[in-house]
Design a protein around this motif. Structure first.
Motif, PDB file in Angstrom:
ATOM      1  N   GLU A  43       0.856  -1.187   0.000  1.00 11.53           N
ATOM      2  CA  GLU A  43       0.000   0.000   0.000  1.00 11.53           C
ATOM      3  C   GLU A  43       0.892   1.237   0.000  1.00 11.53           C
ATOM      4  N   VAL A  44       0.418   2.264  -0.683  1.00 14.16           N
ATOM      5  CA  VAL A  44       1.207   3.495  -0.767  1.00 14.16           C
ATOM      6  C   VAL A  44       0.420   4.643  -0.130  1.00 14.16           C
ATOM      7  N   TYR A  45       1.132   5.394   0.724  1.00 17.47           N
ATOM      8  CA  TYR A  45       0.518   6.515   1.449  1.00 17.47           C
ATOM      9  C   TYR A  45       1.335   7.784   1.231  1.00 17.47           C
ATOM     10  N   SER A  46       0.670   8.913   1.418  1.00 20.69           N
ATOM     11  CA  SER A  46       1.389  10.193   1.380  1.00 20.69           C
ATOM     12  C   SER A  46       2.111  10.377   2.716  1.00 20.69           C
ATOM     13  N   LYS A  47       2.919  11.419   2.780  1.00 16.18           N
ATOM     14  CA  LYS A  47       3.625  11.704   4.038  1.00 16.18           C
ATOM     15  C   LYS A  47       2.612  11.924   5.170  1.00 16.18           C
ATOM     16  N   GLN A  48       1.451  12.493   4.794  1.00 13.55           N
ATOM     17  CA  GLN A  48       0.392  12.773   5.792  1.00 13.55           C
ATOM     18  C   GLN A  48      -0.452  11.529   6.088  1.00 13.55           C
ATOM     19  N   ARG A  49       0.007  10.366   5.646  1.00  8.36           N
ATOM     20  CA  ARG A  49      -0.650   9.089   5.896  1.00  8.36           C
ATOM     21  C   ARG A  49      -2.018   8.970   5.223  1.00  8.36           C
ATOM     22  N   GLU A  50      -2.129   9.607   4.086  1.00  5.23           N
ATOM     23  CA  GLU A  50      -3.360   9.511   3.317  1.00  5.23           C
ATOM     24  C   GLU A  50      -3.173   8.362   2.329  1.00  5.23           C
ATOM     25  N   PHE A  51      -4.154   7.454   2.216  1.00  5.02           N
ATOM     26  CA  PHE A  51      -4.029   6.313   1.295  1.00  5.02           C
ATOM     27  C   PHE A  51      -4.027   6.812  -0.161  1.00  5.02           C
ATOM     28  N   LEU A  52      -3.095   6.301  -0.959  1.00  3.80           N
ATOM     29  CA  LEU A  52      -3.006   6.745  -2.356  1.00  3.80           C
ATOM     30  C   LEU A  52      -3.314   5.618  -3.350  1.00  3.80           C
ATOM     31  N   GLY A  53      -2.865   4.412  -3.027  1.00  3.81           N
ATOM     32  CA  GLY A  53      -3.106   3.319  -3.965  1.00  3.81           C
ATOM     33  C   GLY A  53      -2.420   2.048  -3.510  1.00  3.81           C
ATOM     34  N   MET A  54      -2.722   0.957  -4.197  1.00  4.17           N
ATOM     35  CA  MET A  54      -1.998  -0.282  -3.905  1.00  4.17           C
ATOM     36  C   MET A  54      -1.530  -0.924  -5.199  1.00  4.17           C
ATOM     37  N   GLY A  55      -0.392  -1.614  -5.079  1.00  2.76           N
ATOM     38  CA  GLY A  55       0.172  -2.173  -6.298  1.00  2.76           C
ATOM     39  C   GLY A  55       1.230  -3.213  -6.007  1.00  2.76           C
ATOM     40  N   HIS A  56       1.930  -3.610  -7.071  1.00  2.00           N
ATOM     41  CA  HIS A  56       2.986  -4.622  -6.948  1.00  2.00           C
ATOM     42  C   HIS A  56       4.338  -3.955  -6.759  1.00  2.00           C
ATOM     43  N   TYR A  57       5.079  -4.492  -5.828  1.00  2.00           N
ATOM     44  CA  TYR A  57       6.393  -3.955  -5.505  1.00  2.00           C
ATOM     45  C   TYR A  57       7.476  -4.652  -6.337  1.00  2.00           C
ATOM     46  N   ALA A  58       8.491  -3.878  -6.708  1.00  2.00           N
ATOM     47  CA  ALA A  58       9.683  -4.456  -7.365  1.00  2.00           C
ATOM     48  C   ALA A  58      10.870  -3.579  -7.027  1.00  2.00           C
ATOM     49  N   PRO A  59      12.001  -4.182  -6.713  1.00  2.00           N
ATOM     50  CA  PRO A  59      13.184  -3.348  -6.494  1.00  2.00           C
ATOM     51  C   PRO A  59      13.585  -2.771  -7.846  1.00  2.00           C
ATOM     52  N   GLY A  60      14.042  -1.546  -7.851  1.00  2.00           N
ATOM     53  CA  GLY A  60      14.381  -0.935  -9.145  1.00  2.00           C
ATOM     54  C   GLY A  60      13.798   0.449  -9.233  1.00  2.00           C
ATOM     55  N   SER A  61      13.933   1.065 -10.376  1.00  2.00           N
ATOM     56  CA  SER A  61      13.547   2.462 -10.520  1.00  2.00           C
ATOM     57  C   SER A  61      12.038   2.670 -10.313  1.00  2.00           C
ATOM     58  N   ILE A  62      11.216   1.830 -10.949  1.00  2.00           N
ATOM     59  CA  ILE A  62       9.773   1.889 -10.664  1.00  2.00           C
ATOM     60  C   ILE A  62       9.521   0.888  -9.540  1.00  2.00           C
ATOM     61  N   ALA A  63       9.318   1.424  -8.327  1.00  2.00           N
ATOM     62  CA  ALA A  63       9.231   0.549  -7.155  1.00  2.00           C
ATOM     63  C   ALA A  63       7.854  -0.078  -7.002  1.00  2.00           C
ATOM     64  N   VAL A  64       6.815   0.681  -7.382  1.00  2.00           N
ATOM     65  CA  VAL A  64       5.456   0.133  -7.276  1.00  2.00           C
ATOM     66  C   VAL A  64       4.678   0.482  -8.535  1.00  2.00           C
ATOM     67  N   PHE A  69      -6.452   2.458  -7.130  1.00  2.00           N
ATOM     68  CA  PHE A  69      -6.341   3.707  -6.374  1.00  2.00           C
ATOM     69  C   PHE A  69      -7.328   3.703  -5.209  1.00  2.00           C
ATOM     70  N   GLU A  70      -7.992   2.566  -5.019  1.00  2.00           N
ATOM     71  CA  GLU A  70      -8.877   2.391  -3.862  1.00  2.00           C
ATOM     72  C   GLU A  70      -8.369   1.212  -3.065  1.00  2.00           C
ATOM     73  N   GLN A  71      -8.746   1.165  -1.790  1.00  2.00           N
ATOM     74  CA  GLN A  71      -8.312   0.023  -0.974  1.00  2.00           C
ATOM     75  C   GLN A  71      -9.186  -1.179  -1.326  1.00  2.00           C
ATOM     76  N   VAL A  72      -8.561  -2.221  -1.837  1.00  2.00           N
ATOM     77  CA  VAL A  72      -9.312  -3.406  -2.277  1.00  2.00           C
ATOM     78  C   VAL A  72      -8.607  -4.661  -1.768  1.00  2.00           C
ATOM     79  N   GLU A  73      -9.296  -5.768  -1.937  1.00  2.00           N
ATOM     80  CA  GLU A  73      -8.699  -7.076  -1.678  1.00  2.00           C
ATOM     81  C   GLU A  73      -8.292  -7.597  -3.056  1.00  2.00           C
TER      82      GLU A  73
END
Ligand code: SAH
Length: 395
Positions: A43-64, A69-73
């Motif tokens: 899950e990705v959040y802003s500095k203010q802890r606001e939910f922004l989106g969820m996605g797949h993580y990968a090490p590298g330049s594009i991390a997620v 853009f909604e919290q889903v299962e």
């Protein structure tokens, strides 16, 4: 799939995500809660802890790569809704249930809200290519969703990710059928032109579907003409030309395998006797071919795969285009393309203009070409646009 980590962005880095751009660059991440590994759902959040989106993580330049853009299962139902949406969209653009065309792209990565996933349909077989481990991990759910959404119309689903996944993941992946079995290839119909497609051993998923509308446009200009199709691969532009009444069609590709496939496809056309194919480098073939062809097609592979080699790529496009412009008959028509994502349409136009200056020919732009509706570009993700072309009238 469990959510393994929460990523917090640095101040001000949330804006692009709020505009639905689906990439999180590693440099934008300020803090991670958890230790995600490649392929994990985060899950990705802003500095203010606001939910922004969820996605797949990968090490590298594009991390997620964000898939919601909604919290889903991110479970089976979630992936099924993505497949259903993509299916309904293709239905609306007239590609499903079409009696003239049975080959199209069903899922186009970011354009369909599934970053890292491509699914192409060849009549009754779907070919899946994952470009991220996260999407590859979801392949069985996607395959099940495809079967359900198509309601029995699919006979096989082939996973061809071993060549598209990032290096480490690719080493562990094996190509194979996720469902059903097929005889490694089938004859498909595109705007009533027939092609044999071999997804198991062909390039990419087996066929360049993205040129469908551009091939159809070419067909309008080739009657009784002498046509040269360079970088022909499976002969898409050649077959359309043969069926549209070209006087002769020459196909060129440096790969012997591609030339064999082109010959096989030309044999399915209405005028195989007007076709000849050459396994040779395009530049070499063009030598001494002054005033020989009325129509020339240039569809090279991506000369630039990254920004740092862009300059060389532009030189390559310029040289190739200048050469074709010098050789084509006066009053000839040149179809020229670039599929390098890092070369945008403005840069491409300028490069082709530079080629025209070098060739010293007077040229009119007849058409600006792009990729078709089954390769949709999210307006928030312009990086999804990669194919561009120009149709030029060379005086
Ligand atoms: N126009 C094709 C797709 C082209 S893909 C279609 O409509 O399906 C690019 C092709 O260019 C590949 O088949 C590759 O083998 C070929 N190629 C690469 N470098 C080449 C060169 N220097 N001369 C001729 N063909 C080349």
């Amino acid at each position: 799939m469990n959510i393994t980590a929460k990523l917090y962005l640095a101040a001000g880095k949330e804006h692009s995500l709020k505009r639905f751009h689906p990439w999180v660059f590693s440099g934008a991440i300020r803090k991670m809660e958890g230790e995600p590994v490649e392929g994990d759902v985060v899950e990705v959040y802003s500095k203010q802890r606001e939910f922004l989106g969820m996605g797949h993580y990968a090490p590298g330049s594009i991390a997620v790569r964000i898939f919601s853009f909604e919290q889903v299962e991110p479970n089976y139902d979630f992936w099924k809704s993505k497949v259903q949406k993509a299916y309904d969209y293709r239905l609306q653009v007239g590609l499903i249930g079409n009696t003239h065309t049975d080959v199209y792209r069903l899922l186009y990565a970011e354009g369909d809200g599934v970053p890292g996933l491509i699914v192409d349909v060849y009549k009754d077989t779907a070919v899946l290519q994952a470009h991220s481990l996260g999407m590859h991990n979801a392949r069985h759910q996607v395959a099940k969703a495809l079967q359900e959404v198509y309601g029995g119309a699919l006979k096989a689903i082939y996973d061809k990710s071993a060549e598209s996944l990032p290096q480490k993941a690719a080493a562990e992946a094996k190509n194979g059928y996720l469902f059903g079995e097929s005889s490694a290839g089938t004859v498909v119909t595109e705007n009533e032109n027939q092609f044999f497609v071999d997804w198991e051993s062909g390039q990419k998923t087996g066929f360049f579907i993205d040129q469908r509308e551009n091939r159809e446009l070419l067909a309008k200009y080739v009657k009784d003409k002498s046509v040269l199709n360079t970088f022909c691969y499976t002969g898409g532009f050649s077959v359309y030309s043969l069926n549209a009444g070209a006087k002769e069609v020459h196909s060129v590709d440096s790969s012997k395998k591609a030339i064999e496939l082109t010959e096989r496809n030309a044999a399915l056309s209405q005028a195989p006797d007007r076709h000849e194919a050459f396994a040779i480098d395009t530049f070499e073939f063009l030598r001494g071919k002054e005033d020989r062809y009325d129509v020339i097609i240039l569809d090279p592979p991506a000369f630039a795969k990254s920004q740092n080699v862009r300059h060389n790529a532009l030189m390559g496009y310029k040289r190739l285009n200048a050469e074709a412009m010098r050789k084509i008959k006066p009053g000839g028509i040149l179809f020229t393309f670039s599929c390098s994502q890092v070369v945008d349409k403005y840069l491409f136009n300028n490069t082709v203009m530079a080629a025209a200056i070098e060739a010293g020919r007077n040229i009119k732009i007849m058409h600006h070409l792009s990729q078709p509706a089954d390769h949709p570009i999210s307006i928030f993700h312009p990086e999804g646009e990669y194919l561009k072309g120009l149709v030029l009238f060379v005086e």
